[in-house]
Scaffold this motif. Sequence first.
Motif, PDB file in Angstrom:
ATOM      1  N   ALA A  67      27.925  82.845  52.860  1.00 53.65           N
ATOM      2  CA  ALA A  67      27.818  83.976  51.941  1.00 53.65           C
ATOM      3  C   ALA A  67      28.740  85.081  52.449  1.00 53.65           C
ATOM      4  O   ALA A  67      28.626  85.512  53.615  1.00 53.65           O
ATOM      5  CB  ALA A  67      26.376  84.470  51.858  1.00 53.65           C
ATOM      6  N   CYS A  68      29.663  85.523  51.591  1.00 52.62           N
ATOM      7  CA  CYS A  68      30.651  86.536  51.990  1.00 52.62           C
ATOM      8  C   CYS A  68      30.555  87.753  51.075  1.00 52.62           C
ATOM      9  O   CYS A  68      30.054  87.668  49.943  1.00 52.62           O
ATOM     10  CB  CYS A  68      32.069  85.961  51.918  1.00 52.62           C
ATOM     11  N   GLU A  76      32.749  91.087  49.208  1.00 51.43           N
ATOM     12  CA  GLU A  76      33.915  91.088  48.340  1.00 51.43           C
ATOM     13  C   GLU A  76      35.220  90.919  49.130  1.00 51.43           C
ATOM     14  O   GLU A  76      36.195  90.409  48.607  1.00 51.43           O
ATOM     15  CB  GLU A  76      33.969  92.393  47.547  1.00 51.43           C
ATOM     16  N   ALA A  77      35.209  91.347  50.385  1.00 54.36           N
ATOM     17  CA  ALA A  77      36.406  91.217  51.223  1.00 54.36           C
ATOM     18  C   ALA A  77      36.447  89.873  51.935  1.00 54.36           C
ATOM     19  O   ALA A  77      37.298  89.664  52.812  1.00 54.36           O
ATOM     20  CB  ALA A  77      36.463  92.347  52.246  1.00 54.36           C
ATOM     21  N   CYS A  78      35.540  88.956  51.562  1.00 52.26           N
ATOM     22  CA  CYS A  78      35.451  87.606  52.161  1.00 52.26           C
ATOM     23  C   CYS A  78      35.139  87.679  53.656  1.00 52.26           C
ATOM     24  O   CYS A  78      35.620  86.841  54.437  1.00 52.26           O
ATOM     25  CB  CYS A  78      36.749  86.819  51.916  1.00 52.26           C
ATOM     26  N   ARG A  79      34.336  88.659  54.065  1.00 52.90           N
ATOM     27  CA  ARG A  79      33.792  88.673  55.422  1.00 52.90           C
ATOM     28  C   ARG A  79      32.424  87.994  55.393  1.00 52.90           C
ATOM     29  O   ARG A  79      31.621  88.222  54.476  1.00 52.90           O
ATOM     30  CB  ARG A  79      33.679  90.112  55.942  1.00 52.90           C
ATOM     31  N   ILE A  80      32.170  87.207  56.393  1.00 49.60           N
ATOM     32  CA  ILE A  80      30.959  86.383  56.413  1.00 49.60           C
ATOM     33  C   ILE A  80      29.733  87.272  56.625  1.00 49.60           C
ATOM     34  O   ILE A  80      29.670  88.063  57.561  1.00 49.60           O
ATOM     35  CB  ILE A  80      31.045  85.321  57.523  1.00 49.60           C
ATOM     36  N   GLU A  81      28.724  87.102  55.727  1.00 55.58           N
ATOM     37  CA  GLU A  81      27.457  87.812  55.859  1.00 55.58           C
ATOM     38  C   GLU A  81      26.319  86.888  56.267  1.00 55.58           C
ATOM     39  O   GLU A  81      25.399  87.305  56.959  1.00 55.58           O
ATOM     40  CB  GLU A  81      27.101  88.494  54.533  1.00 55.58           C
ATOM     41  N   GLU A  82      26.372  85.653  55.834  1.00 61.26           N
ATOM     42  CA  GLU A  82      25.296  84.706  56.137  1.00 61.26           C
ATOM     43  C   GLU A  82      25.873  83.306  56.195  1.00 61.26           C
ATOM     44  O   GLU A  82      26.793  82.953  55.446  1.00 61.26           O
ATOM     45  CB  GLU A  82      24.202  84.777  55.069  1.00 61.26           C
ATOM     46  N   THR A  83      25.348  82.495  57.115  1.00 58.30           N
ATOM     47  CA  THR A  83      25.775  81.100  57.247  1.00 58.30           C
ATOM     48  C   THR A  83      24.539  80.222  57.426  1.00 58.30           C
ATOM     49  O   THR A  83      23.403  80.711  57.383  1.00 58.30           O
ATOM     50  CB  THR A  83      26.710  80.904  58.451  1.00 58.30           C
ATOM     51  N   ASN A  84      24.740  78.947  57.631  1.00 59.15           N
ATOM     52  CA  ASN A  84      23.627  78.053  57.951  1.00 59.15           C
ATOM     53  C   ASN A  84      24.000  77.165  59.130  1.00 59.15           C
ATOM     54  O   ASN A  84      25.139  77.193  59.631  1.00 59.15           O
ATOM     55  CB  ASN A  84      23.228  77.218  56.736  1.00 59.15           C
ATOM     56  N   ALA A  85      23.024  76.376  59.564  1.00 56.32           N
ATOM     57  CA  ALA A  85      23.212  75.573  60.779  1.00 56.32           C
ATOM     58  C   ALA A  85      24.324  74.543  60.601  1.00 56.32           C
ATOM     59  O   ALA A  85      25.020  74.206  61.569  1.00 56.32           O
ATOM     60  CB  ALA A  85      21.903  74.878  61.140  1.00 56.32           C
ATOM     61  N   ALA A  86      24.503  74.016  59.366  1.00 54.17           N
ATOM     62  CA  ALA A  86      25.530  72.991  59.150  1.00 54.17           C
ATOM     63  C   ALA A  86      26.930  73.548  59.416  1.00 54.17           C
ATOM     64  O   ALA A  86      27.766  72.881  60.037  1.00 54.17           O
ATOM     65  CB  ALA A  86      25.431  72.452  57.720  1.00 54.17           C
ATOM     66  N   LEU A  89      32.913  88.008  60.432  1.00 54.16           N
ATOM     67  CA  LEU A  89      34.219  87.388  60.645  1.00 54.16           C
ATOM     68  C   LEU A  89      34.862  87.063  59.293  1.00 54.16           C
ATOM     69  O   LEU A  89      34.186  86.574  58.378  1.00 54.16           O
ATOM     70  CB  LEU A  89      34.052  86.100  61.451  1.00 54.16           C
ATOM     71  N   PRO A  90      36.145  87.346  59.116  1.00 49.38           N
ATOM     72  CA  PRO A  90      36.806  86.941  57.863  1.00 49.38           C
ATOM     73  C   PRO A  90      36.783  85.422  57.713  1.00 49.38           C
ATOM     74  O   PRO A  90      37.033  84.682  58.677  1.00 49.38           O
ATOM     75  CB  PRO A  90      38.232  87.469  58.021  1.00 49.38           C
ATOM     76  N   LEU A  91      36.460  84.969  56.514  1.00 51.92           N
ATOM     77  CA  LEU A  91      36.404  83.520  56.269  1.00 51.92           C
ATOM     78  C   LEU A  91      37.747  82.861  56.542  1.00 51.92           C
ATOM     79  O   LEU A  91      37.808  81.700  56.950  1.00 51.92           O
ATOM     80  CB  LEU A  91      35.959  83.263  54.829  1.00 51.92           C
ATOM     81  N   ALA A  92      38.838  83.607  56.376  1.00 53.12           N
ATOM     82  CA  ALA A  92      40.174  83.037  56.582  1.00 53.12           C
ATOM     83  C   ALA A  92      40.376  82.555  58.007  1.00 53.12           C
ATOM     84  O   ALA A  92      41.194  81.650  58.244  1.00 53.12           O
ATOM     85  CB  ALA A  92      41.234  84.078  56.227  1.00 53.12           C
ATOM     86  N   ARG A 144      44.866  78.026  48.479  1.00 53.71           N
ATOM     87  CA  ARG A 144      43.960  77.387  47.522  1.00 53.71           C
ATOM     88  C   ARG A 144      42.673  78.187  47.376  1.00 53.71           C
ATOM     89  O   ARG A 144      42.124  78.312  46.275  1.00 53.71           O
ATOM     90  CB  ARG A 144      43.651  75.954  47.971  1.00 53.71           C
ATOM     91  N   LEU A 145      42.183  78.752  48.496  1.00 55.47           N
ATOM     92  CA  LEU A 145      40.958  79.542  48.438  1.00 55.47           C
ATOM     93  C   LEU A 145      41.170  80.815  47.617  1.00 55.47           C
ATOM     94  O   LEU A 145      40.321  81.184  46.795  1.00 55.47           O
ATOM     95  CB  LEU A 145      40.507  79.890  49.857  1.00 55.47           C
ATOM     96  N   ARG A 146      42.284  81.495  47.814  1.00 55.88           N
ATOM     97  CA  ARG A 146      42.558  82.717  47.046  1.00 55.88           C
ATOM     98  C   ARG A 146      42.698  82.404  45.558  1.00 55.88           C
ATOM     99  O   ARG A 146      42.229  83.161  44.707  1.00 55.88           O
ATOM    100  CB  ARG A 146      43.836  83.389  47.577  1.00 55.88           C
ATOM    101  N   ALA A 147      43.321  81.279  45.235  1.00 57.75           N
ATOM    102  CA  ALA A 147      43.449  80.897  43.825  1.00 57.75           C
ATOM    103  C   ALA A 147      42.084  80.621  43.204  1.00 57.75           C
ATOM    104  O   ALA A 147      41.815  80.987  42.057  1.00 57.75           O
ATOM    105  CB  ALA A 147      44.353  79.667  43.699  1.00 57.75           C
TER     106      ALA A 147
END
Length: 447
Positions: A73-74, A76-86, A101-104, A115-118
């Motif tokens: 979960a990021c 609007e600036a694609c910074r990570i807010e939440e993740t999971n164990a996987a 952390l930025p997802l990039a 591809r992600l930005r598109a």
Amino acid sequence: MERPPVDRPSLDALARLDGVDDSAWLDVIQKMDEVYSQLVQDEIALEEKNVQLEQSQQFIFGLLSAMSDVLVACDEACRIEETNAALCALVGRPDDALRGLPLAELLADAASGERLRAALASTGRGGASVEIDLRDAQGQPVPVDLNVTPRFNAAGQRVGHLFVGRPLGELKRAYRELREAHEALKRTQQQLLHSEKMASLGRLVAGVAHELNNPISFVLGNVHALQRYSERLREYLAALHAGSPGDEQARLRAKLRIDHLLADLPSLIEGTLEGAQRTADIVQGLKRFSAVDREERGTVDLNGVVERAIHWVRKGTAPAFAVHWSPGPPCPVTGSAGQLLQVLMNLVQNAYDAAATRPDTAPALWITLEREADRVRLRLRDNGPGIAPEHLSRIFDPFFTTKPVGKGTGLGLSISYGIVEQHGGRLTAGNHPVGGAEFVLELPGGA
């Protein structure tokens, strides 16, 4: 929850205050009690809400931990807010190190970033799919198929994105396992089809053996007689060639019954030829209608298929089966003669097996053939006990059979149903109003 005692001033003390009577102070004390009681109730409700919130958080945490797909979960600036164990296991970083952390920074190459930005640009209020490469714990690229979905707050404003996906390696492995299971299922199906064909062939062979027995026995008997005759002719001709006297030749001719032999030879030869021709006809018919032919499609007269099915079932297992059938004008259909024969043999054999279970009447079958426009309809009605209502919906299911163990494979009707469907037709089952089961075979008419 118990309330602590409230120190209340005595009425005498309150009365000493100028201008305030006792009733006013009683109203004040009552309002204080009401306010305090409301505070206690609000505190209890707040504690209950906190317990529910904690349970909801634990439930959501359990879901995130149990997910095998990666989740990010990021904002609007694609910074990570939440993740999971996987995801943590895939990239080899703890959850605390990933937050903010930025997802990039998790992407393995610049092409994945493009591809992600598109994909983010095309989401709008809907979702999108994108395949990117993430760096795993060893720094190696791992292809991941992500679904990108925008996140909105209570006011309907977009506040970020949700990424859910699965490493393609797992998908490929799952697909490979599915393909292997499918191939195993196909092999099993082919084995079952072969087993049922062999069962049909067994019934066919039983009929062929009975059918061939008479002409072959006749031919063998004639050949043995011809062998004896040839020995007697050889003896008589040897005497003639040796120049024996006339009276000796006459005595030998009478002894060897040469005149009777010569008179019997034409009938022996004719009978032998007739038996051989009958055998050839049977072989030719078996070749045309074999249940294991090459499944070539062509124009087939359904009258002939019905006649051969009745013939082989009678010769094989049901010599006393009374079949009421009168072939009409040629009724051509397009299909495989062998496959259609297999269907008809199954239906005729099943009709006999069902009718034979009734001890009070002789097994019988009524067959009618109708042709309407471009459809051909064949009806087969037996005088058996009929089909139980609870079995009607399962009659064509694989392995379903009401026969005793060892008497049926439960595949005959299922395979017949499939063959008829492959021919563009339909096979249905029901109970006739006058009793017994009725099967209706519909096929497209031929040229």
